[in-house]
Enzyme design. Structure first.
Site, PDB file in Angstrom:
ATOM      1  N   LYS A  13       0.671  -1.309  -0.140  1.00 34.87           N
ATOM      2  CA  LYS A  13      -0.400   0.488  -0.326  1.00 34.87           C
ATOM      3  C   LYS A  13       1.139   1.506   0.450  1.00 34.87           C
ATOM      4  O   LYS A  13       0.449   2.514  -0.806  1.00 34.87           O
ATOM      5  CB  LYS A  13      -0.603   0.106   1.092  1.00 34.87           C
TER       6      LYS A  13
ATOM      7  N   ARG B 206      -6.589  -8.019  -9.527  1.00 34.28           N
ATOM      8  CA  ARG B 206      -7.171  -9.288 -10.042  1.00 34.28           C
ATOM      9  C   ARG B 206      -8.670  -9.150 -10.499  1.00 34.28           C
ATOM     10  O   ARG B 206      -9.066  -7.708  -9.973  1.00 34.28           O
ATOM     11  CB  ARG B 206      -7.146  -9.944  -8.424  1.00 34.28           C
TER      12      ARG B 206
ATOM     13  N   HIS C 247     -14.503  -3.516   7.445  1.00 34.48           N
ATOM     14  CA  HIS C 247     -13.999  -3.237   6.479  1.00 34.48           C
ATOM     15  C   HIS C 247     -13.683  -4.440   5.194  1.00 34.48           C
ATOM     16  O   HIS C 247     -13.842  -4.622   5.219  1.00 34.48           O
ATOM     17  CB  HIS C 247     -12.429  -3.023   6.813  1.00 34.48           C
TER      18      HIS C 247
ATOM     19  N   GLU D  23      -2.983   6.687   8.095  1.00 37.98           N
ATOM     20  CA  GLU D  23      -3.603   7.829   7.411  1.00 37.98           C
ATOM     21  C   GLU D  23      -4.734   8.713   8.348  1.00 37.98           C
ATOM     22  O   GLU D  23      -5.104   7.593   9.215  1.00 37.98           O
ATOM     23  CB  GLU D  23      -4.555   7.061   6.310  1.00 37.98           C
TER      24      GLU D  23
HETATM   25  P1  ADP Z   1      -8.034  -3.464   2.840  1.00 34.60           P
HETATM   26  O1  ADP Z   1      -7.231  -4.032   1.924  1.00 34.60           O
HETATM   27  O2  ADP Z   1      -7.599  -4.176   4.253  1.00 34.60           O
HETATM   28  O3  ADP Z   1      -8.880  -3.774   2.508  1.00 34.60           O
HETATM   29  P2  ADP Z   1      -8.041  -1.166   2.637  1.00 34.60           P
HETATM   30  O4  ADP Z   1      -7.533   0.208   1.982  1.00 34.60           O
HETATM   31  O5  ADP Z   1      -8.973  -0.970   0.884  1.00 34.60           O
HETATM   32  O6  ADP Z   1      -7.792  -2.461   3.134  1.00 34.60           O
HETATM   33  O7  ADP Z   1      -9.617   0.286   2.706  1.00 34.60           O
HETATM   34  C1  ADP Z   1     -10.265  -0.959   4.090  1.00 34.60           C
HETATM   35  C2  ADP Z   1     -11.596  -0.620   4.341  1.00 34.60           C
HETATM   36  O8  ADP Z   1     -11.377   0.384   5.394  1.00 34.60           O
HETATM   37  C3  ADP Z   1     -11.851   0.733   3.110  1.00 34.60           C
HETATM   38  O9  ADP Z   1     -13.194   0.086   1.988  1.00 34.60           O
HETATM   39  C4  ADP Z   1     -12.806   2.059   4.078  1.00 34.60           C
HETATM   40  O10 ADP Z   1     -14.053   1.572   4.456  1.00 34.60           O
HETATM   41  C5  ADP Z   1     -11.832   1.621   5.070  1.00 34.60           C
HETATM   42  N1  ADP Z   1     -10.664   2.819   4.968  1.00 34.60           N
HETATM   43  C6  ADP Z   1     -10.262   2.505   4.264  1.00 34.60           C
HETATM   44  N2  ADP Z   1      -8.906   3.915   4.217  1.00 34.60           N
HETATM   45  C7  ADP Z   1      -9.909   4.575   5.855  1.00 34.60           C
HETATM   46  C8  ADP Z   1      -9.484   6.398   5.983  1.00 34.60           C
HETATM   47  N3  ADP Z   1      -7.825   6.602   5.752  1.00 34.60           N
HETATM   48  N4  ADP Z   1     -10.643   6.952   6.630  1.00 34.60           N
HETATM   49  C9  ADP Z   1     -11.706   5.741   6.340  1.00 34.60           C
HETATM   50  N5  ADP Z   1     -11.993   4.573   5.959  1.00 34.60           N
HETATM   51  C10 ADP Z   1     -10.664   3.870   5.663  1.00 34.60           C
END
Ligand code: ADP
Length: 500
Positions: free
Chosen positions: A116, A292, A235, A200
């Site tokens: 990431k 993917r 999530h 973040e």
């Molecule tokens: P993963 O790869 O583990 O699924 P992501 O980065 O795609 O992680 O984040 C998963 C979920 O977490 C997102 O769909 C969102 O709902 C929440 N999320 C991610 N980053 C943030 C953020 N900076 N602020 C609020 N919610 C977040």
């Protein structure tokens, strides 16, 4: 085009890929573990190869064994599906080294997006907006605290190698930081073998909107519009839609162009997805790129009329995209519900057992992408997703009504499932209005799992009569036996009542 493709996966997605092969006139080869002998995906393929015992670490994750299987049956390409080996750069390289084609992006693109923090760096370099946060991995909780103070609480700790919501922790104040940092790092280490954590800014109540892209090996990169994936628990996505009620044609164009820019920067080929957080004011931030096919790809297929899996195979075989960006205009509305063997009434605990009866919905606008049938054993070795129920409607209201009708037609006996949760969601006024964000489902969960679904009169009367008769029977038993019988009966009655 290939003559023969090996599908390195199981369940609904393996079946989905076998179907695409059939339609393309390509022979398909399934792989299966001992637990999946005779499973629908293994029977549907033209050939099937056993690759080991039930645990995925001894079967579906054994890249070398899968490559050996492909070579032994004379397959020319391997489709990894999602999960398992789909985003393992080493596997894509090993497939190529064996003289086979990996149906997915080039290994370098997987590597570029695999972390990431690396993906964020690439996005920043391509002038793509990302959520404000630390540049790279944080060395210690103290460093995390410094970064948190810079961006302001709440913050989100994330695993650089993350996926599936693992290794993520929301931190609302400085006092929580040290413990959360340790927990996130431990979870990341256990899940990914890598404990790098970055941070973040935690965006309050955004939507999760992702853009599907398709890129061929001739330099064409297209956006296929967005998917609304805000309905998440822990999530994890539970329901997805295309398009998103929050995305205007202008926003769609702008997010699409951004996703295409990210894909080009990564040298991307094949199908991929850029995930964004969309804030209430219309600003959006790149989260990550999934290199993917996604679980939720069917909603895009239904509104664009593009068969993404067939295109993955065609692109991997060197074909050029036969349409251009102007041809992609979403039509109507699609919704997907993930039907899992989890018990919403008990904190979504995984439920195991043998499926005794499966009644699959059909009729106008209904698509069932399933991987199980009556007689399938649902264990704990694999993901609890049994099937995806997907519907298409002319507009969102019709799609919701259709999903509700299709869920009523669905019967799964033998294991607890998420079906009733989805039914109540389709009845929820706020869901229907479209006013939700990524935290909405968690806020709403209690009302979606607690209320019993409406029973029709006859069934309710039958259950009530049976309950009375059983009470009478139990009252005549010796005490210990009565208690045991009572428990058994209650759980059976609850299952019956939930089934509606
Ligand atoms: P993963 O790869 O583990 O699924 P992501 O980065 O795609 O992680 O984040 C998963 C979920 O977490 C997102 O769909 C969102 O709902 C929440 N999320 C991610 N980053 C943030 C953020 N900076 N602020 C609020 N919610 C977040």
């Amino acid at each position: 085009m290939f003559d023969k493709v090996l599908v390195a996966n199981r369940g609904e997605i393996a079946l989905r890929i076998v179907r695409a092969c059939n339609e393309l006139g390509v022979a398909s080869v399934a792989v299966y573990s001992d637990a999946d002998a005779g499973a629908p995906h293994a029977r549907a393929a033209d050939e099937a190869v056993n690759i080991g015992p039930a645990p995925s670490a001894e079967s579906y994750l054994l890249g070398d064994r899968i490559i050996a299987a492909a070579l032994s049956v004379g397959a020319q390409a391997i489709h990894p599906g999602y999960g398992f080996l789909a985003e393992r750069e080493w596997f894509a390289r090993a497939v190529e080294a064996a003289g086979l084609v990996f149906i997915g992006p080039p290994p370098d693109a997987i590597a570029a997006m695999g972390s990431k923090t690396a993906a964020r760096a690439l996005a920043i370099k391509s002038s793509v907006p990302v959520v404000p946060g630390s540049g790279g991995a944080l060395a210690s909780a103290a460093q995390a605290r410094e970064a948190a103070e810079e961006f302001g609480y709440p913050v989100l700790l994330k695993a650089a190698a993350g996926g599936g919501g693992k290794g993520m922790r929301v931190v609302r104040e400085a006092g929580e930081l040290e413990a959360a940092f340790g927990a996130a790092a431990r979870e990341a280490k256990a899940a990914f073998g890598d404990d790098s954590i970055y941070l973040e800014k935690y965006i309050s109540q955004p939507r999760h909107v992702e853009i599907q892209i398709l890129a061929d090996s001739h330099g064409n990169v297209l956006s296929l519009g967005e998917r609304e994936c805000s309905l998440q628990r822990r999530h994890q996505k539970m329901v997805e839609e295309a398009p998103s009620i929050a995305v205007s044609p202008e926003l769609r164009r702008s997010m699409g162009e951004t996703a295409v820019r990210v894909a080009r920067a990564a040298g991307y080929v094949n199908a991929g997805t850029c995930e964004f957080l969309l804030a209430a004011d219309g600003s959006f931030y790149f989260l990550e790129m999934n290199t993917r096919l996604q679980v939720e790809h069917p909603v895009t297929e239904l509104v664009t009329d593009v068969d993404l899996v067939q295109w993955q195979i065609r692109i991997a075989s060197g074909e050029k995209l036969t349409f251009s960006q102007g041809d992609i205009v979403p039509r109507g509305w699609a919704i997907e519900c993930r039907i899992t063997s989890e018990d919403p009434a008990n904190g979504f605990l995984p439920s195991t057992g043998v499926i005794q009866y499966l009644g699959v919905p059909s009729g106008p606008g209904v698509r069932w992408d399933g991987g199980v049938e009556a007689g399938s054993e649902v264990g704990l070795h694999y993901d609890p997703m049994l099937a995806k129920l997907i519907v298409w409607g002319e507009d969102r209201a019709q799609a919701i009504a259709r999903m509700h009708r299709a869920l009523l037609e669905l019967t799964i006996d033998g294991v607890e499932t998420s079906r009733d949760f989805h039914l109540r969601l389709m009845e929820d006024a706020e869901f229907k209005s479209g006013a939700f964000d990524i935290q909405w489902l968690e806020r709403r969960l209690d009302s979606l799992v607690a209320v019993s679904p409406p029973l029709d009169g006859l069934r309710a009367a039958a259950i009530a009569a049976a309950l009375l008769a059983e009470e009478d029977r139990v009252s005549r038993l010796p005490a210990a036996a009565a208690a045991a019988a009572d428990d058994q009966w209650k759980s059976a009655a609850r299952r019956e009542a939930l089934r509606g």
